[in-house]
Design a protein around this motif. Structure first.
Motif, short mmCIF file in Angstrom:
data_model
loop_
_atom_site.label_atom_id
_atom_site.label_comp_id
_atom_site.label_asym_id
_atom_site.label_seq_id
_atom_site.Cartn_x
_atom_site.Cartn_y
_atom_site.Cartn_z
N CYS A 156 73.98 27.74 39.57
CA CYS A 156 74.39 29.05 40.11
C CYS A 156 73.50 30.20 39.67
O CYS A 156 73.79 31.35 40.02
N CYS A 177 76.99 28.28 46.19
CA CYS A 177 77.38 27.67 44.93
C CYS A 177 78.14 28.67 44.07
O CYS A 177 77.67 29.79 43.86
N GLU A 178 79.29 28.24 43.56
CA GLU A 178 80.11 29.13 42.75
C GLU A 178 80.85 28.34 41.67
O GLU A 178 81.49 27.32 41.96
#
Length: 275
Positions: A156, A177-178
């Motif tokens: 990330c 993306c997290e």
């Protein structure tokens, strides 16, 4: 589904499933945590889920209790295979087990669409598994994956940070993306030496071709292979000066200062030049 199940600690003891460092095993035993991971993965009705490295089946239990249309569990440890076989009696039409090394499989051929991956990944194969799935990102609806916190931060990371590098560029190039959950070492048995994190990876609608993906891998490998060098030096082996000029990128910059769109530009030019 209200099912009375044997406690996972008892299952582990009965099958002598001591975690093996060589397999990167750290087991999640708290049903509250596994249920939360499945909840955070989003609605699963009609979805076909892959779980890699189910171990004693904590996350598998939560997946069985979800609305997932099917669950494909891939496990390399014969001791854990026996446990998941027992668990499969709860949902024989929904839970299927394959005893294999997931890094050797094309899971898209074994699981129908729409596909998701929800896994507490074995630490020792987490990164190669992710890169393999990114190569096939168009085949996956979402990946909800547990990593060591350091790996999650790399996935990330933003440009200009110490964690930013090849893995983050590949992941963010292909997906949103997290990090959605952090877990301390004590959440696992045995406790790892580091924190862990769950990352939600949702592929973009448009994906690079296999040829472009390979070009990006070559460009980022060269750029970060000698991280402290200026790009004109680190990219020399792949025609750096010509490549940078065509991309209108200053060769005095370093790799960690380029954003994903700039790496995309380099990869496309590299592929077009046939270097």
């Amino acid at each position: 589904m209200n099912v009375v199940r044997e406690p996972l600690a008892s299952v582990i003891a009965r099958h002598d499933l001591a975690a093996r460092h060589a397999l990167g095993q750290h087991f999640l035993l708290d049903p509250g945590i596994t249920e939360r991971i499945v909840e955070l993965s989003g609605p699963l009705a009609g979805r076909h889920v892959v779980e890699v490295g189910p171990g004693p089946g904590g996350l598998t239990r939560a997946l069985i209790d979800s609305e997932a249309a099917s669950i494909l569990a891939v496990e390399v440890d014969p001791r854990a295979v026996t446990i998941i076989d027992e668990l499969a009696t709860e949902a024989p039409e929904r839970l299927r087990l394959i005893e294999a090394d997931a890094t050797t499989l094309d899971l898209t051929t074994l699981c129908p669409a729409p596909r998701r991956v929800i896994s507490n990944l074995p630490y020792n194969v987490a990164t190669p598994l992710l890169v393999g799935w990114l190569r096939q990102a168009a085949a996956w609806e979402r990946l909800t994956l547990m990593f060591q916190l350091e790996v999650a931060e790399r996935i990330c990371a933003a440009p200009g940070t110490s964690a930013y590098g090849r893995l983050g560029i590949l992941a963010q190039w292909c997906a949103r993306c997290e990090a959605i959950m952090r877990l301390p070492p004590g959440a696992f048995s045995p406790p790892p030496k580091v924190w862990s994190a769950v990352v939600e990876i949702t592929p973009h609608a448009e994906q690079p071709s296999p040829e472009l993906f390979r070009a990006m891998e070559k460009v980022t490998a060269a750029a970060f292979g000698q991280r402290r060098k200026m790009l004109r030096g680190s990219l020399k082996s792949i025609g750096g000066e010509k490549l940078l000029a065509a991309a209108d990128i200053d060769g005095a910059r370093r790799a960690e200062t380029l954003d994903v769109s700039e790496f995309d530009r380099l990869a496309r030019i590299f592929l077009a030049q046939g270097t």
